[in-house]
Design a protein around this motif. Structure first.
Motif, PDB file in Angstrom:
ATOM      1  N   ARG A   1      21.372  32.977 -39.910  1.00 19.25           N
ATOM      2  CA  ARG A   1      20.173  33.665 -40.411  1.00 19.25           C
ATOM      3  C   ARG A   1      19.174  32.727 -41.059  1.00 19.25           C
ATOM      4  N   LYS A   2      19.676  31.720 -41.777  1.00 19.82           N
ATOM      5  CA  LYS A   2      18.790  30.753 -42.454  1.00 19.82           C
ATOM      6  C   LYS A   2      17.881  30.036 -41.467  1.00 19.82           C
ATOM      7  N   LYS A   3      18.388  29.876 -40.288  1.00 22.75           N
ATOM      8  CA  LYS A   3      17.645  29.132 -39.266  1.00 22.75           C
ATOM      9  C   LYS A   3      16.586  29.976 -38.563  1.00 22.75           C
ATOM     10  N   ARG A   4      16.572  31.232 -38.843  1.00 22.58           N
ATOM     11  CA  ARG A   4      15.691  32.128 -38.089  1.00 22.58           C
ATOM     12  C   ARG A   4      14.807  32.993 -38.989  1.00 22.58           C
TER      13      ARG A   4
ATOM     14  N   ALA B   1      12.910  37.700 -31.661  1.00 19.77           N
ATOM     15  CA  ALA B   1      13.480  38.950 -31.151  1.00 19.77           C
ATOM     16  C   ALA B   1      15.011  38.896 -31.133  1.00 19.77           C
ATOM     17  N   GLU B   2      15.574  37.777 -31.580  1.00 18.49           N
ATOM     18  CA  GLU B   2      17.037  37.660 -31.621  1.00 18.49           C
ATOM     19  C   GLU B   2      17.619  38.661 -32.611  1.00 18.49           C
ATOM     20  N   PRO B   3      18.832  39.070 -32.374  1.00 26.98           N
ATOM     21  CA  PRO B   3      19.418  40.036 -33.326  1.00 26.98           C
ATOM     22  C   PRO B   3      19.719  39.384 -34.667  1.00 26.98           C
ATOM     23  N   ARG B   4      19.513  40.144 -35.693  1.00 27.36           N
ATOM     24  CA  ARG B   4      19.875  39.716 -37.042  1.00 27.36           C
ATOM     25  C   ARG B   4      21.396  39.674 -37.153  1.00 27.36           C
TER      26      ARG B   4
END
Ligand code: MN
Length: 193
Positions: A9-12, A18-21
């Motif tokens: 998550r930190k990277k996104r 649109a990637e899933p959380r």
């Protein structure tokens, strides 16, 4: 919330990608459910699901239906301890709820309720809102079911949600033995007396 996804998550930036959380540990974890057939003064099915370390409980007079257009009345009853999920036997005359109790079905469930952005809503919140959507993985029951509150605190409806497990056949009458012991109500009655 699991630590496992924190690096991911930190990277996104999920406002941009649109990637899933990814589902949280809380919503991906399978929790317990049990449905007990209870021949008390009036025959009913007690539908219990694990929320916050207790079994939230509803009495469903007719039991669950697999048909999405059928709404089954589910009356909220008192919370039961987790250990109650293993109870099959007799509640003796003179005691509250006297009669035979069968573990009609049991297994695990997954919370599938999300908000309009697709984020999971906690079971505690779902219960407070009066809108529960869960996916059952039981010995008899599979697939998504909804519990919807109406009128007041006690009155809910249990409804099969549309999926490949929906059916017009009556699971209550066709699968009438214990999912735990394979016994009939009569055998449970005889075995415990
Ligand atoms: Mn009962």
């Amino acid at each position: 919330m699991g630590k496992k996804l924190s690096t991911y998550r930190k990277k996104r930036d999920f406002d941009k990608t649109a990637e899933p959380r990814g589902v949280t540990a809380a919503s991906s974890k399978r929790l317990r459910f049990v449905i007990q057939k209870h021949a008390a003064t009036h025959l009913h099915f007690d539908f219990r699901i694990e929320i916050g370390g207790v079994l939230k409980s509803w009495a469903i007079p007719k039991g669950v239906s697999l048909t999405p257009s059928v709404k089954r009345l589910a009356m909220l009853t008192e919370d039961h301890p987790m250990a109650y999920a293993n109870f099959e036997g007799i509640i003796h005359e003179g005691e509250y709820g006297a009669g035979v109790v069968m573990i009609w079905d049991y297994g695990s469930y997954k919370n599938i309720k999300t908000d309009k952005d697709g984020k999971p809503i906690s079971m505690k919140k779902c219960f407070e809102m009066g809108r529960i959507e869960i996916e059952l993985k039981g010995k008899k029951l599979q697939g998504a079911f909804a519990l919807i509150r109406f009128r007041d605190e006690k009155h809910w409806l249990c409804i099969k949600m549309r999926d490949e497990h929906a059916s017009t056949k009556s699971v209550v009458s066709s699968r009438d033995k214990s999912a735990k012991s394979g016994k009939t109500m009569l055998q449970i009655k005889r075995g415990s007396s």
